[in-house]
Design an enzyme around this catalytic site. Structure first.
Site, short mmCIF file in Angstrom:
data_model
loop_
_atom_site.label_atom_id
_atom_site.label_comp_id
_atom_site.label_asym_id
_atom_site.label_seq_id
_atom_site.Cartn_x
_atom_site.Cartn_y
_atom_site.Cartn_z
N ASP A 93 0.86 -1.18 0.00
CA ASP A 93 0.00 0.00 0.00
C ASP A 93 0.90 1.24 0.00
O ASP A 93 1.68 1.42 0.93
CB ASP A 93 -0.87 -0.03 1.26
CG ASP A 93 -2.11 0.83 1.13
OD1 ASP A 93 -2.17 1.63 0.19
OD2 ASP A 93 -3.00 0.70 1.99
N GLU A 101 -2.31 0.30 -4.63
CA GLU A 101 -2.45 -0.88 -3.79
C GLU A 101 -2.40 -2.17 -4.60
O GLU A 101 -2.99 -2.23 -5.68
CB GLU A 101 -3.86 -0.83 -3.21
CG GLU A 101 -4.00 -0.90 -1.73
CD GLU A 101 -5.48 -0.95 -1.43
OE1 GLU A 101 -5.94 -1.98 -0.95
OE2 GLU A 101 -6.17 0.06 -1.71
#
Length: 359
Positions: A11, A110
């Site tokens: 992330d 992500e």
DNA sequence: CGACGTGTAAC
DNA sequence: CCTTTTACACGTCG
């Protein structure tokens, strides 16, 4: 405890704002927000991402930019450069591909990596370190990495030591890891679900784990109840899979609220053009055209029409969309605030002629 | 079952 | 009263 899979969730930290910081050293240490600007008259838009300096002062995504500015006097506001962030994202994703043969890109910032066979739990921290170093080297940006035996745990772990962190959760540690957390932090629990859970006296993930499935089903429905109870126990069998887009859409604000079909329809061509462009570059065909209306009371309505067979032409999207707007306006009492178009039922364009292409 | 519309969630 | 985009579940209708 079976550790038959190892999944990493990568992330990027405060992605848009971090890119802007990287590109402009003078921003370091200052509160920064990247703003999505609407084409509205009386609006500066909303916060897309803020850096941690701004977050510490109460700024968060979705907050109106005016509000953010009034809260922090020396706030730096930067308009989004989505195409640029997209190119940075593409570069990062190609770096990540080197760490796994099975990768699932979830969004612009992500991705899940199935790293089974690439490493083991004893060495997972070092593997995550290598991922972070590679991203840093390629794009000079930090990210957070979570590792677990499934996607849910990896996702929850990446959020745990953000920013610039690594968290590895072994199978035997899952329950203790999740247990004390607020249910609100559990993936797939948003505002509505959290409120429903609170009405049952459930505040932590551990309490959710112990709750009666029947009472949960009563409030949330069977499927949702079963899903979040499994999650509360750290159970998630969903595989890491490359995703294929199944819809493409675009929504935009009108300059002022309107119930005039001509004013609303005037926005459609450019929306459709951008969708057709993306459809083309992804070489997909569509089956259904949907027009989305956000009304003055912020309620959302949709009107859709499915074609007898898949199509790909911009003209068909335009034609259908305009017709659907007319249909809607005829019956709506409220004014329209935002208008959007969506094509769905996407499939790869295998090049064979479909009837619609000629119209 | 397919089509259509809504709700919820995450980014 | 604040943006954008996508996914998915589910209810209803014919």
């Amino acid at each position: 405890m079976q550790e038959d899979r190892i999944v990493a969730h990568v992330d990027m930290d405060y992605f848009y704002a971090q890119i802007e910081e990287r590109d402009d050293n003078s921003l370091k240490g200052k509160p920064v927000v990247v703003c999505m600007t609407s084409n509205r008259e009386n609006s500066l838009g909303a916060v897309a991402t803020s850096n941690y300096v701004a977050r510490k002062q109460g700024i968060h995504s979705g907050m109106p930019c005016v509000q953010a500015k009034s809260r922090i006097k020396d706030l730096v506001m930067i308009p989004v450069r989505k195409d640029y962030y997209r190119s940075v994202s593409d570069s990062i994703m190609s770096v990540l591909e080197g760490f796994s043969l099975k990768m699932e890109v979830v969004s612009i910032d992500e991705a899940y990596l199935d790293i089974t066979g690439r490493t083991n739990f004893d060495e997972a921290t070092e593997y995550a370190e290598r991922i972070k170093e590679a991203v840093l080297k390629a794009e000079n940006l930090t990210c957070s990495v979570g590792v677990g035996d499934n996607k849910l745990i990896a996702k929850m772990a990446s959020g745990f030591r953000k920013p610039d962190g690594i968290k590895v959760v072994r199978s035997g540690e899952k329950l203790d890891f999740l247990g004390p957390m607020d249910v609100r932090r559990l993936y797939s629990v948003g505002d509505k679900t959290a409120n429903a859970l609170e009405s049952l006296g459930i505040k932590t993930i551990e309490q959710l784990r112990g709750a009666s499935l029947d009472s949960l089903k009563g409030v949330l429905g069977d499927s949702k109840a079963e899903k979040i109870v499994a999650y509360s126990k750290g159970v998630d069998d969903s595989p890491v899979n490359e995703r294929e887009r199944t819809q493409i859409g675009r929504l935009m604000s009108l300059k002022t609220d309107s119930d005039d079909p001509e004013v609303i329809k005037a926005e459609i061509p450019q929306i459709v053009e951008s969708i057709a462009g993306r459809l083309m570059t992804s070489s997909k065909v569509f089956k259904t055209v949907t027009v989305v209306f956000v009304l003055e009371d912020l309620s959302m309505k949709t009107k859709s029409h499915s074609l007898p067979s898949h199509a790909k032409s911009e003209d068909i999207i335009l034609e259908e969309a305009l017709e659907l707007v007319d249909e809607f306006v005829r019956t709506s009492e409220l004014k329209v605030r935002r208008i959007g178009v969506n094509v769905s039922g996407l499939e790869g364009d295998k090049g064979q002629k479909s009837l619609g292409d000629w119209f």
